[in-house]
Design a protein around this motif. Structure first.
Motif, PDB file in Angstrom:
ATOM      1  N   UNK A  50      16.074   9.601  65.398  1.00  0.00           N
ATOM      2  CA  UNK A  50      15.038  10.567  64.997  1.00  0.00           C
ATOM      3  C   UNK A  50      13.719   9.848  64.724  1.00  0.00           C
ATOM      4  N   UNK A  51      13.827   8.676  64.036  1.00  0.00           N
ATOM      5  CA  UNK A  51      12.609   7.911  63.723  1.00  0.00           C
ATOM      6  C   UNK A  51      11.915   7.452  65.003  1.00  0.00           C
ATOM      7  N   UNK A  52      12.755   7.033  65.971  1.00  0.00           N
ATOM      8  CA  UNK A  52      12.203   6.561  67.245  1.00  0.00           C
ATOM      9  C   UNK A  52      11.499   7.704  67.985  1.00  0.00           C
ATOM     10  N   UNK A  53      12.107   8.891  67.915  1.00  0.00           N
ATOM     11  CA  UNK A  53      11.524  10.073  68.551  1.00  0.00           C
ATOM     12  C   UNK A  53      10.167  10.406  67.941  1.00  0.00           C
ATOM     13  N   UNK A  54      10.099  10.344  66.606  1.00  0.00           N
ATOM     14  CA  UNK A  54       8.834  10.643  65.923  1.00  0.00           C
ATOM     15  C   UNK A  54       7.771   9.615  66.294  1.00  0.00           C
ATOM     16  N   UNK A  55       8.192   8.326  66.325  1.00  0.00           N
ATOM     17  CA  UNK A  55       7.247   7.253  66.666  1.00  0.00           C
ATOM     18  C   UNK A  55       6.733   7.444  68.100  1.00  0.00           C
ATOM     19  N   UNK A  56       7.639   7.886  68.991  1.00  0.00           N
ATOM     20  CA  UNK A  56       7.230   8.098  70.389  1.00  0.00           C
ATOM     21  C   UNK A  56       6.205   9.229  70.488  1.00  0.00           C
ATOM     22  N   UNK A  57       6.441  10.294  69.706  1.00  0.00           N
ATOM     23  CA  UNK A  57       5.492  11.409  69.687  1.00  0.00           C
ATOM     24  C   UNK A  57       4.112  10.912  69.272  1.00  0.00           C
ATOM     25  N   UNK A  58       4.087  10.120  68.185  1.00  0.00           N
ATOM     26  CA  UNK A  58       2.797   9.630  67.687  1.00  0.00           C
ATOM     27  C   UNK A  58       2.140   8.743  68.737  1.00  0.00           C
ATOM     28  N   UNK A  59       2.938   7.863  69.345  1.00  0.00           N
ATOM     29  CA  UNK A  59       2.360   6.904  70.292  1.00  0.00           C
ATOM     30  C   UNK A  59       1.771   7.610  71.525  1.00  0.00           C
TER      31      UNK A  59
END
Lengths: 279, 236
Positions: A50-59
């Motif tokens: 989930x954290x990786x998904x959120x980070x990808x969205x931001x990036x």
């Protein structure tokens, strides 16, 4: 109705019905009660995925925010000292260096989410792949609104609903959602749609903007070769999603009215083999 | 034998097999097309008039009535809903004309079309704004300006289509066609527009690659020729 700009955390704190709420009701009303109403509930920590998904969205969607919200761990950083090492009477010079390094690092981190260098490299490749995909890059270059929150009242149940599309075009006709997946192939992503009920999201989110006509998924693989595919939710998919969303909303409204949040059947149920088992 | 079977068994109109009859219908259509008394969308369009006349023949209605109540929308022929309802009231399986009742207002407005079949059975179909919203009909602005009227049309044509489809010969009402048409904006849907841009992008890239290939081949030919020239013995 579009809300004023709010953060992701503020959006999640709004006590309205989101697609995740519908997912919980779909599991059982008791799942919903336990997650959102139970006074003794324990809020689960977000998983690494989930954290990786959120980070990808931001990036990808808000690259300017990435540096403000994330801190990448250095490749040659010393190992974080353990409590025993920290409390040692005579720590080695190496431990002292590591303690100093991590104290400095934590000061810099100050509320930011830490991200490993390996994950950062993966995210960078995923971003490159998305921006290199003709359809995905065309969509993301279009003039539009990112992470806007919406609320509306469901006419059938009176439930107040909320949504936060990753992106929609300025005219509101196209809603876009970015998804990380282990398999972005057509069949692979169909399985994701089924497992994570993305069709419900498509139907539900299309209700939040009056002008909305179509819902598109940008699917990005989170493992090599990090391929990208863009899928337009079919009318049948949206209709199916709407049907289930209506059913879940009706169940939720009924549970609120009666105050009964049932789990699974309380009687003995005869169990058959699942449909996909041909034995 | 049901009425539907009778219709499928009906003989083909003579103008499809008889050249004299075809020519005559064409001449009539050409004359109608020149008239200022027919709707504008049929004026100077003998081909469209001819289709309307063929339909009038099939429906056994007055040609003028057909021309007044048929529309060609993006290649689809549709009846005015009011005409379809009048036709069903006259020829359908109903004891008396279709009636309506309304319930709720705004987003909750729902209209029910009622009729009594000749067998005595009461039938009804309800269409509400929730259905209109889910089916995306509300992108047609008339659902905002005159929602009750639109729901009356919808519920009645639905009732007709369900209980006496032979009256409409399977055709849609013009309102039904428009509701669907408004979902396809000029220039295509948002996704169609993006795909057009993507195709252009891909074509440009392919052309550039071809150009690069040609340039590389040309460079190779030139360098090979120079090499050959260099290798030639000038004294031979």
């Amino acid at each position: 109705m579009a809300l004023k700009r709010i953060t992701n955390a503020e959006y999640h704190a709004l006590d309205y019905v989101s697609k995740s709420h519908l997912d919980k009701v779909n599991l059982s009303p008791f799942h919903y009660w336990d997650h959102y109403i139970n006074p003794d509930r324990v809020v689960p920590e977000p998983t690494k995925q989930m954290l990786l998904g959120t980070a990808m969205h931001t990036m990808i969607l808000e690259p300017d925010l990435f540096e403000k919200e994330y801190l990448v761990e250095s490749a040659n950083a010393p190992k974080r000292p353990t409590a025993v090492q920290r409390n040692a009477k005579k720590p080695s010079n190496q431990t002292l260096d590591a303690i100093a390094y991590w104290e400095e690092f934590d000061k810099k981190a100050n509320g930011k989410t830490l991200i490993s260098i390996e994950d950062y490299q993966r995210l960078t490749i995923m971003r490159t792949r998305v921006l290199g995909h003709p359809a995905a890059s065309t969509i993301l270059k279009m003039s539009g609104v990112k992470e806007q929150s919406y609320v509306w009242k469901d006419s059938q149940t009176g439930e107040i609903c909320k949504s936060r599309p990753d992106f929609h075009t300025d005219d509101g006709t196209l809603i876009v959602d970015l998804k990380t997946t282990s398999d972005a192939s057509e069949l692979g992503f169909q399985k994701s749609v089924h497992n994570f009920r993305y069709h419900v999201q498509a139907g539900f989110y299309l209700r939040s903007i009056e002008e909305a006509q179509q819902f598109v998924f940008i699917a990005v693989e989170s493992k090599p070769p990090y391929l990208v595919a863009v899928y337009n939710a079919s009318t049948d998919m949206i209709n199916a999603g709407n049907r289930v969303a209506d059913k879940n909303l009706a169940t939720l409204a009924q549970c609120r009215k009666t105050g009964k949040w049932t789990g699974y059947s309380e009687e003995i149920t005869t169990l058959d083999l699942p449909r996909f088992n041909n034995d | 034998m049901t009425k539907e079977n009778e219709i499928t068994k009906a003989e083909s109109p003579s103008f499809l097999t008889d050249s004299k009859s075809f020519e005559h219908t064409w001449r009539v259509a050409t004359a109608f097309a020149k008239s200022k008394m027919i709707p504008k969308h049929f004026q100077n369009k003998p081909e469209d008039c001819m289709v309307a006349l063929m339909m009038a023949q099939q429906l056994e209605v007055n040609p003028i009535l057909a021309l007044q109540n048929l529309q060609v929308i993006h290649g689809n022929v549709g009846f005015n809903s009011s005409f379809a309802i009048a036709l069903a009231n006259e020829r359908g399986n109903f004891v008396e004309p279709i009636t309506w009742t309304s319930k709720g207002e705004g987003d909750n407005l729902a209209v029910t079309a009622h009729a009594i079949l000749k067998t005595g059975k009461e039938i009804s179909i309800t269409v509400g704004m929730d259905t209109a919203r889910k089916e995306n009909w509300t992108t047609n602005n008339k659902y905002k300006t005159m929602p009750e009227q639109m729901l009356r049309y919808r519920s009645a044509t639905w009732l007709i289509r369900t209980h006496c489809p032979e009256v409409l010969l399977g055709m849609q009402s013009s309102e039904e066609i428009q509701d669907v048409q408004v979902n396809v904006p000029v220039g295509g849907s948002p996704v169609d527009k993006i795909n057009q841009k993507v195709k252009q992008k891909i074509n440009i890239t392919e052309e550039a690659n071809k150009l690069n290939d040609t340039n590389t081949k040309l460079e190779n030919v030139i360098s090979d020729s120079i090499e050959e020239l260099d290798n030639d013995d000038p004294f031979n």
